[in-house]
Motif scaffolding. Structure first.
Motif, short mmCIF file in Angstrom:
data_model
loop_
_atom_site.label_atom_id
_atom_site.label_comp_id
_atom_site.label_asym_id
_atom_site.label_seq_id
_atom_site.Cartn_x
_atom_site.Cartn_y
_atom_site.Cartn_z
N VAL A 170 0.83 -1.20 0.00
CA VAL A 170 0.00 0.00 0.00
C VAL A 170 0.87 1.25 0.00
O VAL A 170 0.48 2.29 -0.55
CB VAL A 170 -0.93 -0.01 1.24
CG1 VAL A 170 -1.67 1.31 1.38
CG2 VAL A 170 -1.90 -1.16 1.16
N LEU A 171 2.06 1.15 0.59
CA LEU A 171 2.89 2.33 0.81
C LEU A 171 3.25 3.08 -0.46
O LEU A 171 3.11 4.32 -0.51
CB LEU A 171 4.16 1.94 1.59
CG LEU A 171 4.93 3.09 2.24
CD1 LEU A 171 4.05 3.88 3.20
CD2 LEU A 171 6.16 2.56 2.97
N TYR B 275 0.22 4.94 -1.48
CA TYR B 275 -0.03 6.03 -0.54
C TYR B 275 0.95 7.18 -0.77
O TYR B 275 0.56 8.36 -0.78
CB TYR B 275 0.10 5.51 0.89
CG TYR B 275 0.11 6.58 1.95
CD1 TYR B 275 -1.01 7.36 2.21
CD2 TYR B 275 1.25 6.81 2.71
CE1 TYR B 275 -1.01 8.34 3.19
CE2 TYR B 275 1.28 7.78 3.70
CZ TYR B 275 0.15 8.55 3.94
OH TYR B 275 0.17 9.51 4.91
N SER C 117 0.05 9.24 -3.58
CA SER C 117 -1.13 10.06 -3.30
C SER C 117 -0.79 11.32 -2.52
O SER C 117 -1.55 12.29 -2.53
CB SER C 117 -2.18 9.24 -2.53
OG SER C 117 -1.79 9.03 -1.19
N ALA D 92 1.32 13.10 7.43
CA ALA D 92 1.48 12.67 6.04
C ALA D 92 2.45 13.61 5.33
O ALA D 92 2.17 14.14 4.26
CB ALA D 92 0.13 12.66 5.32
N LEU E 285 -9.14 -1.90 2.91
CA LEU E 285 -9.36 -0.84 1.93
C LEU E 285 -10.62 -1.07 1.10
O LEU E 285 -11.19 -0.13 0.55
CB LEU E 285 -8.14 -0.73 1.02
CG LEU E 285 -6.86 -0.22 1.72
CD1 LEU E 285 -5.69 -0.23 0.76
CD2 LEU E 285 -7.07 1.19 2.28
N GLY F 72 -9.24 4.27 0.89
CA GLY F 72 -8.43 5.45 1.16
C GLY F 72 -8.13 5.72 2.61
O GLY F 72 -7.44 6.70 2.93
N ASP F 73 -8.60 4.87 3.53
CA ASP F 73 -8.38 5.12 4.97
C ASP F 73 -7.03 4.52 5.38
O ASP F 73 -6.96 3.50 6.07
CB ASP F 73 -9.51 4.51 5.78
CG ASP F 73 -9.49 4.98 7.23
OD1 ASP F 73 -8.53 5.68 7.62
OD2 ASP F 73 -10.41 4.63 7.99
N TYR F 74 -5.95 5.17 4.96
CA TYR F 74 -4.61 4.65 5.23
C TYR F 74 -4.21 4.83 6.69
O TYR F 74 -3.56 3.96 7.27
CB TYR F 74 -3.59 5.36 4.34
CG TYR F 74 -3.75 5.09 2.86
CD1 TYR F 74 -3.46 3.83 2.33
CD2 TYR F 74 -4.20 6.07 1.99
CE1 TYR F 74 -3.59 3.57 0.98
CE2 TYR F 74 -4.35 5.83 0.64
CZ TYR F 74 -4.04 4.58 0.13
OH TYR F 74 -4.19 4.33 -1.21
N GLN F 75 -4.60 5.96 7.30
CA GLN F 75 -4.15 6.25 8.66
C GLN F 75 -4.58 5.17 9.65
O GLN F 75 -3.78 4.70 10.47
CB GLN F 75 -4.67 7.63 9.11
CG GLN F 75 -3.78 8.80 8.72
CD GLN F 75 -3.82 9.07 7.22
OE1 GLN F 75 -4.80 8.75 6.55
NE2 GLN F 75 -2.76 9.66 6.69
N ASP G 30 -5.64 -0.82 -8.11
CA ASP G 30 -4.93 -1.02 -6.84
C ASP G 30 -5.20 -2.40 -6.24
O ASP G 30 -4.28 -3.08 -5.76
CB ASP G 30 -5.32 0.06 -5.84
CG ASP G 30 -4.81 1.44 -6.23
OD1 ASP G 30 -4.02 1.51 -7.20
OD2 ASP G 30 -5.19 2.43 -5.58
#
Length: 398
Positions: free
Chosen positions: A34-35, A38, A41, A99, A161, A166-169, A249
């Motif tokens: 994912v990194l 991310y 983005s 971020a 996901l 989009g909720d990476y945090q 993705d």
């Protein structure tokens, strides 16, 4: 009963260390595929991603040899293992705080510092639980469980996901839990008493001093593998290539899961074959597979082609990762195992700094075809070297 008998070489320490690696890889691999997505983005360029991965691996590299020889000198492995896994666990929630590029660099560097702190000591602990006849199987088994975490981690990320796009945090916070569990499991490991190495601990800036003292065979084998490492860039570039070629993705993460599943299933059998037929043949074959994968990646477009390539990439990893450590551990005296494995891992990580930055620059200059074509050609040449090299006799063995 025959299977149970053949598995008797797997001691309690090997099982626990393999479980720790599984949990840690589960945490890390929830984030790894994912990194790069991310980072793109939040404004990272391909070159900056290469710099980030290179600096992170260089941090691990500069510390692996140093802490490996320090564990030899103290005659203790476990404290390095425990603190190393703790630092990697702490790095996961850090990514949820800010971020910004400098903060991402700090979190990634802390994670790799933890890897550098633990790697040489952990591999030496594994070596202490082996005989020359079982070494390939033990390292292969460890890699299998380690890589099983790399299957479960991306699968958990993909599910998360899908539910919360989009909720990476929050994903970064979630990854802390298996990392914390790994630290708890390290408290159950018991270390065998051992004699400290008589060699003094060199300063941090002389962390790879073992290279000058190592047997000639060690330098021959590790030297060849380092040439390959100079062009073996981060797997993030394969993921970026698949994404650039139009795969969504979720499909990219799915390919990464497939790669790790093949890797996990093949690592233990590859170690067994290395014990039976010798690590040289396994390594040479694995490097040839790598060359084929990278040559194919340079022109791949369709999903099924990427599926085949990622599957073959898993076979390459199974044939080289654990097998290379098992081979290197036979080319040194047992009291120097931490320094020998730490130096090998450390120099490989420093080579990855060059590889990742070079890959990013080649990509920007000539496109992904040039990046993967050059790496594939070098892998083929190193495979030939490994197959034909005549090793100098090793004057001492454990």
């Amino acid at each position: 009963m025959g299977v149970i008998y053949r598995m008797k070489f797997l001691t309690r320490t090997i099982w626990l260390l393999s479980l720790v690696s599984l949990l840690t890889d589960l945490a890390s691999e929830m984030l790894y595929p994912v990194l790069p997505l991310y980072l793109r983005s939040i404004g990272f360029s391909v070159v900056l991603i290469g710099v980030l991965e290179g600096v992170a691996e260089a941090t691990a590299g500069l510390s692996k040899g140093y802490f490996g020889q320090w564990s030899d000198r103290l005659g203790r492995r476990l404290p390095f293992v425990q603190w190393g896994y703790a630092l990697s666990a702490l790095s996961k929630p850090m990514l949820a705080v800010l971020a910004t590029p400098w903060w991402v660099f700090a979190a990634r560097t802390l994670d790799r510092l933890g890897k550098g702190l633990r790697s040489g000591a952990r591999d030496a602990l594994l070596t202490d639980e082996t005989t020359p006849a079982t070494r390939g199987r033990v390292f292969g088994f460890h890699r299998s469980l380690d890589t099983l975490g790399a299957v479960l981690g991306p699968a958990a990320a993909l599910l998360w996901l899908a539910l919360r796009p989009g909720d990476y945090q929050r994903l970064f916070l979630l990854a802390f839990l298996p990392g914390l569990a790994a630290v708890v499991v390290t408290l159950l490991v018991r270390e065998k008493p051992r004699e400290p190495s008589p060699r003094p601990v060199r300063p941090f800036w002389a962390t790879f001093s073992y290279w000058r003292q190592a047997p000639g065979a060690y330098r021959q084998v590790v030297g060849g593998l380092l040439v390959f490492a100079l062009f073996n860039s981060s797997d993030a570039f394969l993921l970026l290539l698949a994404r650039q070629r139009g795969l969504p993705d979720a499909t990219v993460i799915g390919l990464y899961i497939f790669y790790n599943l093949v890797y996990a299933l093949a690592a233990f059998p590859a170690g067994h074959l290395a014990d039976r037929f010798g690590p040289r043949r396994m390594l040479a074959g694995g490097l040839l597979v790598f060359a084929g994968v990278y040559a194919g990646a340079a022109v791949a477009r369709e999903l099924w082609v990427f599926g085949v390539l990622f599957g073959l990439y898993g076979l390459y990893a199974a044939a080289t990762e654990g097998v290379s450590k098992a081979w290197v551990s036979t080319l040194c005296a047992r009291p120097d195992t931490g320094a020998a494995l730490g130096t090998f891992a450390g120099l490989s990580s420093l080579a990855s700094l060059v590889a990742s930055i070079t890959a990013g620059l080649l990509w920007q200059w000539g496109g992904p075809g040039l990046t993967f074509g050059v790496a594939g050609a070098v892998a083929g040449a190193v495979a030939l070297y490994v197959a034909l090299i005549r090793l100098k006799p090793v004057p001492f063995q454990a």
